[in-house]
Design an enzyme around this catalytic site. Structure first.
Site, PDB file in Angstrom:
ATOM      1  N   ARG A 121      53.583  52.218  31.669  1.00  0.00           N
ATOM      2  CA  ARG A 121      52.840  51.021  32.866  1.00  0.00           C
ATOM      3  C   ARG A 121      53.977  50.401  33.728  1.00  0.00           C
ATOM      4  O   ARG A 121      54.576  49.997  33.414  1.00  0.00           O
ATOM      5  CB  ARG A 121      51.676  50.360  32.427  1.00  0.00           C
ATOM      6  CG  ARG A 121      51.002  49.334  33.882  1.00  0.00           C
ATOM      7  CD  ARG A 121      50.173  48.715  33.853  1.00  0.00           C
ATOM      8  NE  ARG A 121      49.750  48.002  34.637  1.00  0.00           N
ATOM      9  CZ  ARG A 121      49.547  46.714  35.209  1.00  0.00           C
ATOM     10  NH1 ARG A 121      50.296  46.310  35.413  1.00  0.00           N
ATOM     11  NH2 ARG A 121      48.755  46.771  36.775  1.00  0.00           N
TER      12      ARG A 121
ATOM     13  N   SER B   7      39.911  50.805  32.527  1.00  0.00           N
ATOM     14  CA  SER B   7      39.738  49.142  32.892  1.00  0.00           C
ATOM     15  C   SER B   7      38.352  48.754  32.913  1.00  0.00           C
ATOM     16  O   SER B   7      37.469  49.089  34.495  1.00  0.00           O
ATOM     17  CB  SER B   7      40.258  48.638  33.705  1.00  0.00           C
ATOM     18  OG  SER B   7      41.722  49.069  33.395  1.00  0.00           O
TER      19      SER B   7
ATOM     20  N   LYS C 246      47.552  40.268  35.962  1.00  0.00           N
ATOM     21  CA  LYS C 246      46.605  41.295  36.247  1.00  0.00           C
ATOM     22  C   LYS C 246      45.954  39.857  37.379  1.00  0.00           C
ATOM     23  O   LYS C 246      45.007  38.960  37.099  1.00  0.00           O
ATOM     24  CB  LYS C 246      44.925  41.522  36.354  1.00  0.00           C
ATOM     25  CG  LYS C 246      44.609  42.925  34.605  1.00  0.00           C
ATOM     26  CD  LYS C 246      45.325  43.215  35.882  1.00  0.00           C
ATOM     27  CE  LYS C 246      45.357  44.727  35.066  1.00  0.00           C
ATOM     28  NZ  LYS C 246      44.805  46.219  36.456  1.00  0.00           N
TER      29      LYS C 246
END
Length: 351
Positions: free
Chosen positions: A179, A248, A277
């Site tokens: 990621r 997710s 996040k």
């Protein structure tokens, strides 16, 4: 003057030798694959499909074709390539033998037309069946490893990316997601290829975050999609049935939707607030407990999980966790991975 009949016979013998050699090659390759399906996977369906194909190939291997064999006179018996002399993993063995079978069947399809009216058609169909077998076998192996995986590392940008990931793999990590939201595509592609090689070496699954194109370009095992990314059915069309797709989720509605859409696994969180996040409120341990009772597919608790709180997450019902900072920022990723896995494998207290 050359006798045309003699010349025809000579050409026939050449074709027979080509067919004989490739029938042997196809049967040997199928048997190698079959042994793994039988003893490695204990899968009767895949084993049976290998055996059926192998026997169908054998039906074409007549005494007439065998009689044309000339091993001492075959100039190809001494030819080799460095890649044939070593295999780094079971997957490498399987891929090499699938290639071997598919190439042999293409040869049998073309030269078989000169031998028997139905041979070309038969091997064309078998070749497609082998492609399907390969997809099913790779998909099965990926799903098996997914179910066995307890610890999932999601990377973050780092100067020591490869070193950190390899250290975690040495600690027992079997699932990695690459990621990086900010790097140029050229850098991402280069890093993804290197990470894919590392995962291949250690027998781990390699997932790409968001980017289906990068997953295809690097032959990744799958992709992980957020709630705002492509729908799962579109991703499945692009990736095929044998690659993994994760989603997710932050609440039970998103979980149920992901399962209904055909996700292979889901992320459950964020359990705790995390800068990964930013601005997203924590879903809390209640959502973990809900997933433990209601999610029929593999799921990973994620979000702010580390060595200090992992036991709280496990006690809430988690059997698998995904982490970012606790491994990416660890001084000794191997030891941290080993510790996290040891806790995930411990016996949970009875409710």
């Amino acid at each position: 003057m050359v006798d045309p009949y003699s010349q025809t016979q000579q050409m026939q013998q050449v074709v027979y030798r080509i067919l004989d050699a490739n029938l042997d090659r196809a049967r040997e390759g199928l048997r190698t694959i079959e042994e793994w399906c039988r003893f490695g996977l204990n899968n009767s369906q895949l084993t049976g499909e290998c055996k059926r194909l192998r026997q169908e190939v054998a039906n074409w291997h007549t005494a007439e074709l065998r009689a044309a064999r000339d091993t001492p006179g075959d100039t190809g018996t001494d030819l080799t390539h460095p890649q044939e002399e070593q295999r780094t993993s079971i997957k490498a063995v399987l891929q090499a033998n699938f290639c071997r079978v598919q190439e042999a069947m293409r040869v049998l399809e073309e030269y078989g037309k000169l031998h028997h009216a139905e041979m070309g058609k038969a091997f064309k169909q078998m070749r497609y069946q082998v492609y399907t077998l390969e997809s099913n076998l790779l998909g099965y192996q990926r799903h098996q490893l997914l179910w066995r995986s307890r610890l999932y590392l999601v990377t973050s940008p780092s100067e020591n990316l490869l070193t950190t990931v390899e250290a975690a793999l040495k600690g027992g990590l079997t699932l990695l997601q690459y990621r990086d939201k900010t790097a140029d595509d050229t850098i991402r592609l280069e890093q993804a290829k290197k990470l894919r090689q590392l995962c291949h070496l250690y027998g781990a699954l390699f997932i790409i975050n968001d980017r289906i194109d990068l997953a295809l370009a690097t032959d990744a095992d799958g992709v992980h999609l957020g709630q705002q990314d492509l729908p799962i059915d579109i991703a499945r069309q692009l990736l095929g049935s044998h690659r993994l797709i994760g989603r997710s989720t932050t609440n039970l509605e998103e979980m149920q939707a992901a399962i209904a859409e055909g996700a292979d696994y889901i992320g459950v969180g964020p359990v705790y607030e995390t800068p990964t996040k930013a601005g997203k409120p924590a879903a809390g341990l209640e959502y973990v407990s809900y997933a433990a009772k209601n999610c029929p597919i593999p799921w990973f608790a994620i979000g702010g999980i580390d060595a200090n709180n992992i036991n709280d997450v496990i006690d809430a019902g988690a059997e698998r966790v995904a982490v970012v900072r606790s491994l990416m920022q660890a001084e000794q990723p191997t030891l941290v991975a080993q510790y996290l896995l040891s806790q995930l494998h411990r016996i949970k207290p009875e409710a």
